[in-house]
Design an enzyme around this catalytic site. Structure first.
Site, PDB file in Angstrom:
ATOM      1  CB  CYS A   1       4.483   2.120  -2.445  1.00  0.00           C
ATOM      2  SG  CYS A   1       4.607   3.772  -1.425  1.00  0.00           S
TER       3      CYS A   1
ATOM      4  CB  CYS B   1      -1.561   6.647   1.449  1.00  0.00           C
ATOM      5  SG  CYS B   1      -1.376   4.696   1.006  1.00  0.00           S
TER       6      CYS B   1
HETATM    7 FE1  FES Z   1       2.430   4.240  -1.317  1.00  0.00          FE
HETATM    8 FE2  FES Z   1      -0.232   5.009  -1.214  1.00  0.00          FE
HETATM    9  S1  FES Z   1       0.791   2.977  -2.017  1.00  0.00           S
HETATM   10  S2  FES Z   1       1.517   5.972  -0.559  1.00  0.00           S
END
Ligand code: FES
Length: 129
Positions: free
Chosen positions: A35, A104
């Site tokens: 991400c 996360c």
């Molecule tokens: Fe990557 Fe939350 S989407 S830390």
């Protein structure tokens, strides 16, 4: 409808202990290549206790809320106690996280653990000098 609990939203809107500490003993850094989110956790340690903690997170709402929650959980704990904090502890503190957002909270716990290990490494070197 939000996928987040009220607690997540509350921490996202009012993050605790946010920002880099002016005076810190170690910093842990973790990023997620998928991400692209990155977080830094700064700790100030006295007598083996985390007396202050700060953080910077460039990431999603869950990443910000989990770092905020983690900082509350870790502050005042001994290094050993803080090392035992898991992503589940962070997620539980927030009343749960959606499964796609569990990574996360993993980032936050890992960054804290890295800061503690770095602190210990630094300290060991000082002692052995
Ligand atoms: Fe990557 Fe939350 S989407 S830390």
């Amino acid at each position: 409808m939000s996928i987040y609990t009220e607690k997540v939203i509350e921490h996202f809107k009012n993050p605790r202990n946010q920002g880099k500490l002016k005076d810190y003993d170690a910093v842990g850094e973790k990023g997620n290549p998928v991400c692209g989110d990155v977080m830094y956790i700064y700790i100030k340690v006295k007598d083996d206790i985390i007396v202050d903690i700060g953080w910077e997170t460039m990431g999603c709402a869950a990443a910000i809320a989990t770092t905020s929650m983690l900082s509350e959980l870790a502050k005042g704990k001994t290094l050993d106690e803080a090392l035992k904090l898991t992503r589940e502890d962070v997620a539980d503190g927030l009343g749960g996280l959606p499964p796609v957002k569990m990574h996360c909270s993993n980032l936050a716990a890992d960054a804290l653990h890295e800061a503690i290990l770095k602190y210990r490494e630094k300290h060991k070197k000082k002692k052995s000098k």
